[in-house]
Design a protein around this motif. Structure first.
Motif, PDB file in Angstrom:
ATOM      1  N   GLU A 151       1.092  -0.915   0.868  1.00  0.00           N
ATOM      2  CA  GLU A 151      -0.050  -0.257  -0.105  1.00  0.00           C
ATOM      3  C   GLU A 151       0.698   1.653  -0.091  1.00  0.00           C
ATOM      4  OE1 GLU A 151      -0.490  -2.264   1.837  1.00  0.00           O
ATOM      5  OE2 GLU A 151      -2.439  -3.479   1.169  1.00  0.00           O
ATOM      6  N   LYS A 154       2.609   1.953  -3.237  1.00  0.00           N
ATOM      7  CA  LYS A 154       1.105   1.991  -4.343  1.00  0.00           C
ATOM      8  C   LYS A 154       1.302   3.567  -4.460  1.00  0.00           C
ATOM      9  CE  LYS A 154      -1.167  -1.952  -5.503  1.00  0.00           C
ATOM     10  NZ  LYS A 154      -2.241  -3.229  -5.111  1.00  0.00           N
ATOM     11  N   LYS A 200       1.025  -6.437   3.349  1.00  0.00           N
ATOM     12  CA  LYS A 200       0.989  -6.145   4.553  1.00  0.00           C
ATOM     13  C   LYS A 200       1.501  -6.225   5.804  1.00  0.00           C
ATOM     14  CE  LYS A 200      -4.591  -7.216   3.812  1.00  0.00           C
ATOM     15  NZ  LYS A 200      -5.313  -7.409   4.131  1.00  0.00           N
TER      16      LYS A 200
END
Length: 202
Positions: A151, A154, A200
């Protein structure tokens, strides 16, 4: 040839800061050009005399007048240390620290501060796991630390892509090349995180 004017005062010249008044000696009407302290307790307050009377005053002046021998000795000892407390060699007014404390050192150039920061950074780098060899250059291109989540990668990629897109830079070729290297770096990082199941990971 012009002679250089000597601006130095002679030994018995009147004080240039002397007030425009008569001598403080009673019944003396000569100009007051010389100062003398009023007392031992008020050394910054002065009488102003003419030359004759300041010589008489100084001849009679006794700084230690009225003091006992013990008081005179204590005063002389205080003068040696500029009226500051002193201790025997090897002693101190407060307990001596067993370890060196950088906070006790004057450091106007912040040299010790830089050392502290560099030590903290080295300790932090030792505490964090090193990035895999294949990811070091891509992470540097993206400006990302390790470990990193997919995340975060990105979000960083989208930010850099908007910043360096040719359309946002009037078609600049350098921005286009920079965007290509950002695309390649993100592809490598994404592939590694996906393959290792670290999407994650913190």
């Amino acid at each position: 040839m012009m002679k250089r004017r000597n601006t130095r005062h002679r030994a018995f010249d009147p004080d240039p800061d002397a007030p425009q008044r008569c001598c403080d000696m009673p019944d003396c009407e000569k100009p007051a050009g010389y100062r003398a302290p009023r007392s031992r307790e008020t050394l910054n307050q002065y009488y102003w005399f003419c030359l004759e009377h300041v010589r008489e005053y100084n001849a009679r002046w006794d700084y230690y007048k009225g003091m006992s021998p013990g008081q005179i000795e204590a005063h002389l000892r205080a003068d040696i240390a500029w009226d500051r407390p002193s201790w025997a060699f090897g002693q101190s007014a407060k307990p001596r620290k067993q370890t060196f404390d950088e906070e006790d050192v004057l450091d106007p150039l912040d040299i010790l501060g830089q050392n502290r920061r560099s030590r903290a950074e080295r300790a932090k780098s030792r505490a964090q796991p090193a990035a895999p060899e294949a990811l070091r250059e891509p992470l540097a291109t993206l400006g990302l630390p390790w470990p990193v989540t997919l995340e975060d990668a990105k979000a960083r990629y989208r930010s850099l892509a908007r910043k360096h897109h040719p359309d946002a830079n009037n078609g600049d070729r350098r921005s286009e090349e920079r965007l290509k290297s950002i695309n390649v770096a993100f592809t490598v990082v994404r592939a590694h995180l996906t393959s290792q199941g670290l999407e994650k990971a913190g």
